[in-house]
Write a protein that holds these residues in place. Structure first.
Motif, PDB file in Angstrom:
ATOM      1  N   VAL A 191      56.018 -28.422  39.235  1.00 59.00           N
ATOM      2  CA  VAL A 191      55.287 -27.824  40.349  1.00 59.00           C
ATOM      3  C   VAL A 191      55.040 -26.345  40.078  1.00 59.00           C
ATOM      4  O   VAL A 191      55.932 -25.621  39.654  1.00 59.00           O
ATOM      5  N   GLY A 192      53.833 -25.892  40.343  1.00 55.36           N
ATOM      6  CA  GLY A 192      53.504 -24.476  40.194  1.00 55.36           C
ATOM      7  C   GLY A 192      52.013 -24.272  40.270  1.00 55.36           C
ATOM      8  O   GLY A 192      51.225 -25.212  40.065  1.00 55.36           O
ATOM      9  N   GLY A 193      51.593 -23.035  40.573  1.00 54.13           N
ATOM     10  CA  GLY A 193      50.173 -22.761  40.716  1.00 54.13           C
ATOM     11  C   GLY A 193      49.398 -22.999  39.439  1.00 54.13           C
ATOM     12  O   GLY A 193      48.298 -23.571  39.456  1.00 54.13           O
ATOM     13  N   LEU A 194      49.935 -22.573  38.304  1.00 54.24           N
ATOM     14  CA  LEU A 194      49.237 -22.764  37.034  1.00 54.24           C
ATOM     15  C   LEU A 194      49.124 -24.253  36.702  1.00 54.24           C
ATOM     16  O   LEU A 194      48.069 -24.728  36.268  1.00 54.24           O
ATOM     17  N   GLU A 195      50.235 -24.969  36.909  1.00 58.45           N
ATOM     18  CA  GLU A 195      50.226 -26.406  36.611  1.00 58.45           C
ATOM     19  C   GLU A 195      49.190 -27.142  37.470  1.00 58.45           C
ATOM     20  O   GLU A 195      48.466 -28.020  36.982  1.00 58.45           O
ATOM     21  N   GLN A 196      49.100 -26.768  38.753  1.00 58.44           N
ATOM     22  CA  GLN A 196      48.129 -27.410  39.630  1.00 58.44           C
ATOM     23  C   GLN A 196      46.695 -27.048  39.230  1.00 58.44           C
ATOM     24  O   GLN A 196      45.781 -27.874  39.352  1.00 58.44           O
ATOM     25  N   HIS A 197      46.492 -25.821  38.758  1.00 56.41           N
ATOM     26  CA  HIS A 197      45.168 -25.401  38.294  1.00 56.41           C
ATOM     27  C   HIS A 197      44.726 -26.266  37.111  1.00 56.41           C
ATOM     28  O   HIS A 197      43.606 -26.802  37.110  1.00 56.41           O
ATOM     29  N   VAL A 198      45.592 -26.403  36.116  1.00 51.89           N
ATOM     30  CA  VAL A 198      45.248 -27.200  34.936  1.00 51.89           C
ATOM     31  C   VAL A 198      45.035 -28.660  35.324  1.00 51.89           C
ATOM     32  O   VAL A 198      44.078 -29.309  34.874  1.00 51.89           O
ATOM     33  N   PHE A 199      45.916 -29.187  36.166  1.00 48.82           N
ATOM     34  CA  PHE A 199      45.826 -30.574  36.617  1.00 48.82           C
ATOM     35  C   PHE A 199      44.481 -30.831  37.301  1.00 48.82           C
ATOM     36  O   PHE A 199      43.770 -31.789  36.984  1.00 48.82           O
ATOM     37  N   ALA A 200      44.118 -29.956  38.250  1.00 47.26           N
ATOM     38  CA  ALA A 200      42.883 -30.154  39.015  1.00 47.26           C
ATOM     39  C   ALA A 200      41.653 -29.970  38.143  1.00 47.26           C
ATOM     40  O   ALA A 200      40.668 -30.720  38.265  1.00 47.26           O
TER      41      ALA A 200
ATOM     42  N   VAL B 216      33.941 -22.343  52.939  1.00 46.27           N
ATOM     43  CA  VAL B 216      35.126 -23.089  52.509  1.00 46.27           C
ATOM     44  C   VAL B 216      34.774 -24.023  51.356  1.00 46.27           C
ATOM     45  O   VAL B 216      35.514 -24.141  50.376  1.00 46.27           O
ATOM     46  N   ALA B 217      33.629 -24.667  51.458  1.00 45.56           N
ATOM     47  CA  ALA B 217      33.212 -25.606  50.400  1.00 45.56           C
ATOM     48  C   ALA B 217      33.018 -24.914  49.063  1.00 45.56           C
ATOM     49  O   ALA B 217      33.132 -25.544  48.006  1.00 45.56           O
ATOM     50  N   SER B 218      32.772 -23.613  49.058  1.00 48.01           N
ATOM     51  CA  SER B 218      32.494 -22.893  47.819  1.00 48.01           C
ATOM     52  C   SER B 218      33.710 -22.776  46.916  1.00 48.01           C
ATOM     53  O   SER B 218      33.570 -22.491  45.729  1.00 48.01           O
ATOM     54  N   PHE B 219      34.929 -22.960  47.465  1.00 48.06           N
ATOM     55  CA  PHE B 219      36.082 -22.918  46.575  1.00 48.06           C
ATOM     56  C   PHE B 219      36.725 -24.287  46.388  1.00 48.06           C
ATOM     57  O   PHE B 219      37.923 -24.420  46.198  1.00 48.06           O
ATOM     58  N   ASP B 220      35.892 -25.325  46.399  1.00 44.73           N
ATOM     59  CA  ASP B 220      36.353 -26.675  46.070  1.00 44.73           C
ATOM     60  C   ASP B 220      36.311 -26.872  44.556  1.00 44.73           C
ATOM     61  O   ASP B 220      35.487 -26.272  43.849  1.00 44.73           O
ATOM     62  N   TRP B 221      37.192 -27.719  44.046  1.00 42.12           N
ATOM     63  CA  TRP B 221      37.248 -27.952  42.602  1.00 42.12           C
ATOM     64  C   TRP B 221      35.973 -28.587  42.049  1.00 42.12           C
ATOM     65  O   TRP B 221      35.663 -28.442  40.868  1.00 42.12           O
ATOM     66  N   SER B 222      35.223 -29.286  42.886  1.00 40.61           N
ATOM     67  CA  SER B 222      33.969 -29.861  42.395  1.00 40.61           C
ATOM     68  C   SER B 222      32.999 -28.766  41.960  1.00 40.61           C
ATOM     69  O   SER B 222      32.261 -28.921  40.982  1.00 40.61           O
ATOM     70  N   VAL B 223      33.021 -27.641  42.674  1.00 40.10           N
ATOM     71  CA  VAL B 223      32.175 -26.496  42.318  1.00 40.10           C
ATOM     72  C   VAL B 223      32.697 -25.821  41.055  1.00 40.10           C
ATOM     73  O   VAL B 223      31.935 -25.504  40.126  1.00 40.10           O
ATOM     74  N   ARG B 224      34.011 -25.627  41.004  1.00 41.84           N
ATOM     75  CA  ARG B 224      34.591 -24.926  39.862  1.00 41.84           C
ATOM     76  C   ARG B 224      34.465 -25.755  38.582  1.00 41.84           C
ATOM     77  O   ARG B 224      34.293 -25.205  37.493  1.00 41.84           O
ATOM     78  N   GLY B 225      34.552 -27.071  38.699  1.00 38.25           N
ATOM     79  CA  GLY B 225      34.393 -27.921  37.524  1.00 38.25           C
ATOM     80  C   GLY B 225      33.023 -27.747  36.879  1.00 38.25           C
ATOM     81  O   GLY B 225      32.897 -27.716  35.646  1.00 38.25           O
ATOM     82  N   LYS B 226      31.987 -27.632  37.705  1.00 42.06           N
ATOM     83  CA  LYS B 226      30.632 -27.414  37.179  1.00 42.06           C
ATOM     84  C   LYS B 226      30.545 -26.065  36.464  1.00 42.06           C
ATOM     85  O   LYS B 226      29.855 -25.935  35.446  1.00 42.06           O
ATOM     86  N   GLU B 227      31.243 -25.051  36.995  1.00 40.53           N
ATOM     87  CA  GLU B 227      31.252 -23.740  36.348  1.00 40.53           C
ATOM     88  C   GLU B 227      31.908 -23.818  34.961  1.00 40.53           C
ATOM     89  O   GLU B 227      31.436 -23.185  34.013  1.00 40.53           O
ATOM     90  N   TYR B 228      32.981 -24.603  34.873  1.00 36.90           N
ATOM     91  CA  TYR B 228      33.654 -24.736  33.579  1.00 36.90           C
ATOM     92  C   TYR B 228      32.769 -25.495  32.584  1.00 36.90           C
ATOM     93  O   TYR B 228      32.736 -25.166  31.391  1.00 36.90           O
ATOM     94  N   LEU B 229      32.051 -26.492  33.071  1.00 36.30           N
ATOM     95  CA  LEU B 229      31.109 -27.204  32.199  1.00 36.30           C
ATOM     96  C   LEU B 229      30.070 -26.235  31.626  1.00 36.30           C
ATOM     97  O   LEU B 229      29.685 -26.349  30.453  1.00 36.30           O
ATOM     98  N   ALA B 230      29.623 -25.308  32.449  1.00 38.24           N
ATOM     99  CA  ALA B 230      28.644 -24.323  31.978  1.00 38.24           C
ATOM    100  C   ALA B 230      29.239 -23.452  30.866  1.00 38.24           C
ATOM    101  O   ALA B 230      28.531 -23.069  29.925  1.00 38.24           O
ATOM    102  N   VAL B 231      30.539 -23.156  30.964  1.00 36.34           N
ATOM    103  CA  VAL B 231      31.211 -22.402  29.906  1.00 36.34           C
ATOM    104  C   VAL B 231      31.262 -23.224  28.615  1.00 36.34           C
ATOM    105  O   VAL B 231      31.004 -22.705  27.522  1.00 36.34           O
ATOM    106  N   LEU B 232      31.572 -24.509  28.734  1.00 37.85           N
ATOM    107  CA  LEU B 232      31.598 -25.369  27.554  1.00 37.85           C
ATOM    108  C   LEU B 232      30.244 -25.393  26.854  1.00 37.85           C
ATOM    109  O   LEU B 232      30.160 -25.394  25.625  1.00 37.85           O
ATOM    110  N   GLU B 233      29.176 -25.395  27.644  1.00 44.11           N
ATOM    111  CA  GLU B 233      27.839 -25.468  27.075  1.00 44.11           C
ATOM    112  C   GLU B 233      27.464 -24.237  26.259  1.00 44.11           C
ATOM    113  O   GLU B 233      26.557 -24.284  25.425  1.00 44.11           O
ATOM    114  N   GLN B 234      28.167 -23.145  26.505  1.00 45.81           N
ATOM    115  CA  GLN B 234      27.845 -21.903  25.787  1.00 45.81           C
ATOM    116  C   GLN B 234      28.353 -21.930  24.342  1.00 45.81           C
ATOM    117  O   GLN B 234      28.013 -21.050  23.544  1.00 45.81           O
ATOM    118  N   HIS B 235      29.161 -22.932  23.994  1.00 46.21           N
ATOM    119  CA  HIS B 235      29.766 -22.956  22.652  1.00 46.21           C
ATOM    120  C   HIS B 235      29.491 -24.295  21.985  1.00 46.21           C
ATOM    121  O   HIS B 235      29.988 -25.311  22.361  1.00 46.21           O
TER     122      HIS B 235
END
Length: 368
Positions: free
Chosen positions: A20-29, A349-368
């Motif tokens: 249990v921990g904030g970092l672990e939950q971040h990676v998990f989500a 509130v919806a702006s900090f859902d993981w569905s939004v953040r996941g799309k942002e991370y996908l955009a980072v992947l696309e840069q490389h």
């Protein structure tokens, strides 16, 4: 956006749930969010038992490691980087993801990425050097930050930071400009009622620096003045016994509840319409507890940490207290209880859902 199925991301981290921990939950989500989008995801973490298995779309590999030091950190065994390089090459990994500069597995992840000539995306969760520790531990942690931590930050292909303060710390430590990638939550799991109540809540570890003592001081005043009010401590830690001992002699102890760790539905129920007290003095990243509170319709009284400042600029239900004394905390809490508050708008509130953040991370992947 390109096809997510082109990507195979390996998260190389020290810890992963059930820890249990904030970092672990971040990676998990984040791992779950990417897997749901179609990305192939492998998590490599240290654990007592080696082996791998599929965790609902995420392949989890546990590596044997040294025993925990001070119950907090362990090291991979010699030769891990070489063995892991061979394994990740064989399964076709395209990107390496590491998290927090001082963990040994972050160094391993960066070394593996260089060996395999893969892009590495490092996410920094810390906003300062480690606080709330002995001078010896503090000096040792700074040495680690200025050697291994600096190496991780300077060598990663891309650096993300979960808050503006973490971004500033990356700049201070490494000279690099990180991209802000805010923490997130499962908004649906914490959506609560707009009805306000006389509940006070402390949500976090019961450890030095988190501020449970100030939360109890506020509760003493509020509960004495309001017969229907209650205080809820959610979390566990080294000072839980001290908290329970401080509660025991109080005349309204039956209205102060020390719950320990709770599951999301139970936390949501308690947070709904409550006032969350966040008197932390630690170097926080972007606290998801504040996002959970706002999602549940709660108000927040907090020290000047990044998440609180971000939320306070958007919604009036979050109040930042800069003074280091009980009186302004009591005043801010009493004002919210007396006047009530307007919950944050649903679109915010919806702006900090993981569905939004996941799309942002996908955009980072696309840069490389």
């Amino acid at each position: 956006m390109s096809d997510p199925r082109r990507y195979h991301v390996a998260f190389i981290v020290n810890n992963y749930p059930p820890k249990v921990g904030g970092l672990e939950q971040h990676v998990f989500a984040l791992a779950k969010s990417l897997a749901k989008a179609g990305v192939e995801v492998t998590v490599v973490a240290l654990g007592r038992n080696s082996g791998d298995w599929d965790d609902k779309g995420v392949n989890v590999l546990r590596l044997r490691a040294t025993p925990l030091v001070a119950g907090v950190i362990s090291w991979p065994l010699p030769g891990t980087a070489l063995r892991l390089s061979r394994y990740l090459r064989a399964i076709g990994v395209t990107h390496i993801s590491t998290h927090t500069r001082f963990f040994p597995m972050s160094v391993v992840g960066i070394r593996v990425a260089r060996r395999l000539r893969l892009p590495s995306i490092h996410t920094e969760h810390g906003s300062d050097y480690v606080r709330g520790v002995s001078p010896l531990v503090g000096a040792a942690s700074k040495l680690v930050d200025r050697t291994f931590g600096r190496y991780v930050l300077r060598t990663a292909t891309t650096v993300l930071a979960i808050s503006e303060s973490a971004q500033a710390f990356v700049q201070q430590l490494s000279g690099r400009r990180a991209q802000v990638f805010h923490n997130a939550i499962d908004v649906a799991a914490f959506s609560g009622s707009a009805r306000t109540s006389d509940k006070l809540v402390f949500l976090g570890r019961i450890v030095p620096g988190k501020g449970w003592e100030r939360s109890l001081a506020v509760a003493k005043h509020v509960l004495a003045a309001r017969p229907g009010a209650s205080m809820h401590f959610i979390g566990d830690g080294a000072e839980r016994a001290a908290l329970e001992a401080a509660v025991a002699p109080l005349p309204f102890k039956d209205r102060i509840h020390v719950h320990g760790y709770l599951r999301a539905p139970e936390i949501r129920e308690i947070l709904s319409g409550a006032v969350l007290l966040n008197p932390t003095q630690l170097a926080e990243g972007f606290q998801t507890t504040l996002l959970e509170a706002v999602s549940a319709g709660a108000a927040v009284v907090s020290t000047s940490v990044t998440a609180a400042n971000y939320l306070a600029a958007q919604v009036p239900s979050v109040v930042v207290v800069n003074e280091d004394s009980d009186a302004p905390w009591i005043a801010a809490t009493e004002r919210l209880l007396a006047e009530g508050w307007t919950p944050a708008p649903a679109d915010f509130v919806a702006s900090f859902d993981w569905s939004v953040r996941g799309k942002e991370y996908l955009a980072v992947l696309e840069q490389h």
